[in-house]
Scaffold this motif. Sequence first.
Motif, PDB file in Angstrom:
ATOM      1  N   MET A 120       4.602  35.521   7.696  1.00  0.00           N
ATOM      2  CA  MET A 120       4.782  34.415   8.726  1.00  0.00           C
ATOM      3  C   MET A 120       5.401  32.810   8.142  1.00  0.00           C
ATOM      4  O   MET A 120       4.712  32.485   7.031  1.00  0.00           O
ATOM      5  CB  MET A 120       3.576  34.273   9.405  1.00  0.00           C
ATOM      6  N   LEU A 121       6.247  32.337   8.750  1.00  0.00           N
ATOM      7  CA  LEU A 121       6.756  31.152   8.400  1.00  0.00           C
ATOM      8  C   LEU A 121       5.759  30.135   8.234  1.00  0.00           C
ATOM      9  O   LEU A 121       4.951  29.943   9.340  1.00  0.00           O
ATOM     10  CB  LEU A 121       7.852  30.754   9.216  1.00  0.00           C
ATOM     11  N   LYS A 122       5.579  29.153   7.298  1.00  0.00           N
ATOM     12  CA  LYS A 122       4.755  28.007   7.249  1.00  0.00           C
ATOM     13  C   LYS A 122       5.398  27.038   8.487  1.00  0.00           C
ATOM     14  O   LYS A 122       6.435  26.806   8.572  1.00  0.00           O
ATOM     15  CB  LYS A 122       4.865  27.509   6.017  1.00  0.00           C
ATOM     16  N   LYS A 123       4.330  26.333   8.809  1.00  0.00           N
ATOM     17  CA  LYS A 123       4.975  25.441   9.871  1.00  0.00           C
ATOM     18  C   LYS A 123       4.349  23.685   9.616  1.00  0.00           C
ATOM     19  O   LYS A 123       3.104  23.820   9.111  1.00  0.00           O
ATOM     20  CB  LYS A 123       4.306  25.744  11.013  1.00  0.00           C
ATOM     21  N   PHE A 124       5.148  22.772   9.627  1.00  0.00           N
ATOM     22  CA  PHE A 124       5.104  21.546   9.316  1.00  0.00           C
ATOM     23  C   PHE A 124       5.172  20.464  10.276  1.00  0.00           C
ATOM     24  O   PHE A 124       6.205  20.667  11.072  1.00  0.00           O
ATOM     25  CB  PHE A 124       5.678  21.208   8.079  1.00  0.00           C
ATOM     26  N   LEU A 125       4.201  19.676  10.762  1.00  0.00           N
ATOM     27  CA  LEU A 125       4.337  18.541  11.851  1.00  0.00           C
ATOM     28  C   LEU A 125       4.656  17.325  11.027  1.00  0.00           C
ATOM     29  O   LEU A 125       3.777  16.703  10.557  1.00  0.00           O
ATOM     30  CB  LEU A 125       3.081  18.636  12.651  1.00  0.00           C
ATOM     31  N   PHE A 126       5.710  16.595  11.146  1.00  0.00           N
ATOM     32  CA  PHE A 126       5.942  15.157  10.628  1.00  0.00           C
ATOM     33  C   PHE A 126       5.552  14.359  11.791  1.00  0.00           C
ATOM     34  O   PHE A 126       6.068  14.409  13.016  1.00  0.00           O
ATOM     35  CB  PHE A 126       7.400  15.087  10.557  1.00  0.00           C
ATOM     36  N   ALA A 127       4.389  13.566  11.653  1.00  0.00           N
ATOM     37  CA  ALA A 127       3.849  12.834  12.977  1.00  0.00           C
ATOM     38  C   ALA A 127       3.654  11.470  12.559  1.00  0.00           C
ATOM     39  O   ALA A 127       3.162  11.008  11.569  1.00  0.00           O
ATOM     40  CB  ALA A 127       2.464  13.349  13.277  1.00  0.00           C
ATOM     41  N   ASP A 128       4.320  10.684  13.459  1.00  0.00           N
ATOM     42  CA  ASP A 128       3.982   9.192  13.413  1.00  0.00           C
ATOM     43  C   ASP A 128       2.471   8.914  13.489  1.00  0.00           C
ATOM     44  O   ASP A 128       1.796   9.812  14.307  1.00  0.00           O
ATOM     45  CB  ASP A 128       4.816   8.475  14.490  1.00  0.00           C
ATOM     46  N   LEU A 129       1.927   7.848  13.403  1.00  0.00           N
ATOM     47  CA  LEU A 129       0.651   7.400  13.250  1.00  0.00           C
ATOM     48  C   LEU A 129       0.158   6.485  14.409  1.00  0.00           C
ATOM     49  O   LEU A 129      -0.261   7.080  15.645  1.00  0.00           O
ATOM     50  CB  LEU A 129      -0.013   7.001  12.144  1.00  0.00           C
ATOM     51  N   ASP A 130       0.403   5.251  14.550  1.00  0.00           N
ATOM     52  CA  ASP A 130       0.153   4.291  15.304  1.00  0.00           C
ATOM     53  C   ASP A 130       1.018   4.523  16.836  1.00  0.00           C
ATOM     54  O   ASP A 130       2.278   4.836  16.864  1.00  0.00           O
ATOM     55  CB  ASP A 130       0.487   2.936  14.981  1.00  0.00           C
ATOM     56  N   ASP A 131       0.010   4.669  17.694  1.00  0.00           N
ATOM     57  CA  ASP A 131       0.420   4.896  19.191  1.00  0.00           C
ATOM     58  C   ASP A 131       0.815   6.556  19.282  1.00  0.00           C
ATOM     59  O   ASP A 131       1.479   6.881  20.451  1.00  0.00           O
ATOM     60  CB  ASP A 131       1.792   3.827  19.630  1.00  0.00           C
ATOM     61  N   THR A 132       0.592   7.372  18.440  1.00  0.00           N
ATOM     62  CA  THR A 132       0.945   8.723  18.558  1.00  0.00           C
ATOM     63  C   THR A 132      -0.279   9.758  18.392  1.00  0.00           C
ATOM     64  O   THR A 132      -0.718  10.240  19.283  1.00  0.00           O
ATOM     65  CB  THR A 132       1.892   8.951  17.503  1.00  0.00           C
ATOM     66  N   LEU A 133      -0.884   9.217  17.121  1.00  0.00           N
ATOM     67  CA  LEU A 133      -2.400   9.887  16.824  1.00  0.00           C
ATOM     68  C   LEU A 133      -3.422   9.066  17.214  1.00  0.00           C
ATOM     69  O   LEU A 133      -4.544   9.657  17.187  1.00  0.00           O
ATOM     70  CB  LEU A 133      -2.365  10.599  15.626  1.00  0.00           C
ATOM     71  N   PHE A 134      -3.249   7.848  17.241  1.00  0.00           N
ATOM     72  CA  PHE A 134      -4.283   6.884  17.609  1.00  0.00           C
ATOM     73  C   PHE A 134      -3.744   5.566  17.886  1.00  0.00           C
ATOM     74  O   PHE A 134      -2.522   5.365  17.903  1.00  0.00           O
ATOM     75  CB  PHE A 134      -5.255   6.573  16.491  1.00  0.00           C
TER      76      PHE A 134
ATOM     77  N   PRO B  98       2.109  12.647   7.785  1.00  0.00           N
ATOM     78  CA  PRO B  98       2.211  11.450   8.244  1.00  0.00           C
ATOM     79  C   PRO B  98       3.811  10.721   8.001  1.00  0.00           C
ATOM     80  O   PRO B  98       4.178  10.772   7.128  1.00  0.00           O
ATOM     81  CB  PRO B  98       1.292  10.484   7.587  1.00  0.00           C
ATOM     82  N   THR B  99       4.385  10.222   8.982  1.00  0.00           N
ATOM     83  CA  THR B  99       5.574   9.768   9.064  1.00  0.00           C
ATOM     84  C   THR B  99       5.595   8.404   9.673  1.00  0.00           C
ATOM     85  O   THR B  99       5.724   8.348  10.971  1.00  0.00           O
ATOM     86  CB  THR B  99       6.602  10.691   9.467  1.00  0.00           C
ATOM     87  N   THR B 100       5.262   7.338   8.930  1.00  0.00           N
ATOM     88  CA  THR B 100       4.992   6.012   9.605  1.00  0.00           C
ATOM     89  C   THR B 100       5.596   4.991   8.795  1.00  0.00           C
ATOM     90  O   THR B 100       6.059   4.832   7.906  1.00  0.00           O
ATOM     91  CB  THR B 100       3.203   5.991   9.510  1.00  0.00           C
ATOM     92  N   ALA B 101       5.347   3.797   9.730  1.00  0.00           N
ATOM     93  CA  ALA B 101       6.036   2.534   9.078  1.00  0.00           C
ATOM     94  C   ALA B 101       5.076   1.797   8.261  1.00  0.00           C
ATOM     95  O   ALA B 101       4.861   0.809   7.693  1.00  0.00           O
ATOM     96  CB  ALA B 101       6.295   1.502  10.264  1.00  0.00           C
ATOM     97  N   ARG B 102       3.715   2.318   8.325  1.00  0.00           N
ATOM     98  CA  ARG B 102       2.650   1.892   7.567  1.00  0.00           C
ATOM     99  C   ARG B 102       2.795   1.932   5.888  1.00  0.00           C
ATOM    100  O   ARG B 102       3.565   2.606   5.461  1.00  0.00           O
ATOM    101  CB  ARG B 102       1.349   2.519   7.794  1.00  0.00           C
ATOM    102  N   SER B 103       2.272   0.820   5.531  1.00  0.00           N
ATOM    103  CA  SER B 103       2.255   0.316   3.867  1.00  0.00           C
ATOM    104  C   SER B 103       1.429   1.460   3.188  1.00  0.00           C
ATOM    105  O   SER B 103       0.470   2.034   3.819  1.00  0.00           O
ATOM    106  CB  SER B 103       2.000  -1.017   3.595  1.00  0.00           C
ATOM    107  N   LEU B 104       1.401   1.290   1.874  1.00  0.00           N
ATOM    108  CA  LEU B 104       0.494   2.274   1.035  1.00  0.00           C
ATOM    109  C   LEU B 104      -1.090   1.573   1.445  1.00  0.00           C
ATOM    110  O   LEU B 104      -1.800   2.372   1.414  1.00  0.00           O
ATOM    111  CB  LEU B 104       0.811   1.788  -0.350  1.00  0.00           C
ATOM    112  N   ASP B 105      -1.305   0.259   1.433  1.00  0.00           N
ATOM    113  CA  ASP B 105      -2.469  -0.338   1.686  1.00  0.00           C
ATOM    114  C   ASP B 105      -3.032   0.100   3.329  1.00  0.00           C
ATOM    115  O   ASP B 105      -4.230   0.442   3.291  1.00  0.00           O
ATOM    116  CB  ASP B 105      -2.563  -1.806   1.582  1.00  0.00           C
TER     117      ASP B 105
END
Length: 254
Positions: free
Chosen positions: A1-15, A64-71
């Motif tokens: 079975m092929l592995k599946k990957f979700l590239f997801a923004d964070l702010d206003d997407t997951l929270f 996670p695919t976000t504009a957030r910084s390391l901190d």
Amino acid sequence: MLKKFLFADLDDTLFQTIEKCAALAPREALEPAAYYSDGSICSFTTPAQRAFFAFVSEGMTVIPTTARSLDSFARVDLGFSSYVVLNFGGIILQPDGSIERDWQGRMHGLMTAALPGLQELGARIDAWAEETGYGGRTRLVEDAGTPFFIVVKDPDKVHANLERIEREVVLPWIADGHGDYCVHRNGNNLAILPTSLDKANAVAYVTERLRREHGEIVTFGMGDSRSDARFMADCDYAIIPRRTQLSKLTVETL
């Protein structure tokens, strides 16, 4: 079975912030998801978001695919175990949490070359603010020793004020021979980025890595804003949360 990957923004997407939660769920149903540097709660998840995250985490790997910084990413209280894309694609973290050095070296060169333009535009915006009495000022966002983009926030959270800055200062500057920069405006954020800084570029880099590691894979992209559309379009499938900038530009207009 092929592995599946979700590239997801964070702010206003997951929270999202408590103000934006009002239209999504009652206060008592919310749970903390991210924090400010002083430890106070920054963002919350709704029951639907928690159910969605649990659902996708069972069958795919969330990146996670976000504009957030390391901190600021370190203050996100969700569990991730693979690659991470930060700073609009400026930094990639490997699964062990270390910075991907080849990508970092490439981006450092590109961003250093773009810095004089960002500084010039930042000075123009600040001069305009001084002349008009506008209370906001530009801020250069740097991370891990690399400058990435400039951002303006309206101190009174009047989003229309940022539209005026974009229209009167930023767009004329870009049109006047600075086409290698672009605008990202969503909510109370007006960001100006070099076009070489793009989540899509980082997602393509990570996707190629994943294919070398796992063979053929299936990719999903999820985001809330216009700027997310580019990396989402490169994935096999795209997911758009309701009541977001991107949903209003696409599915909610049908």
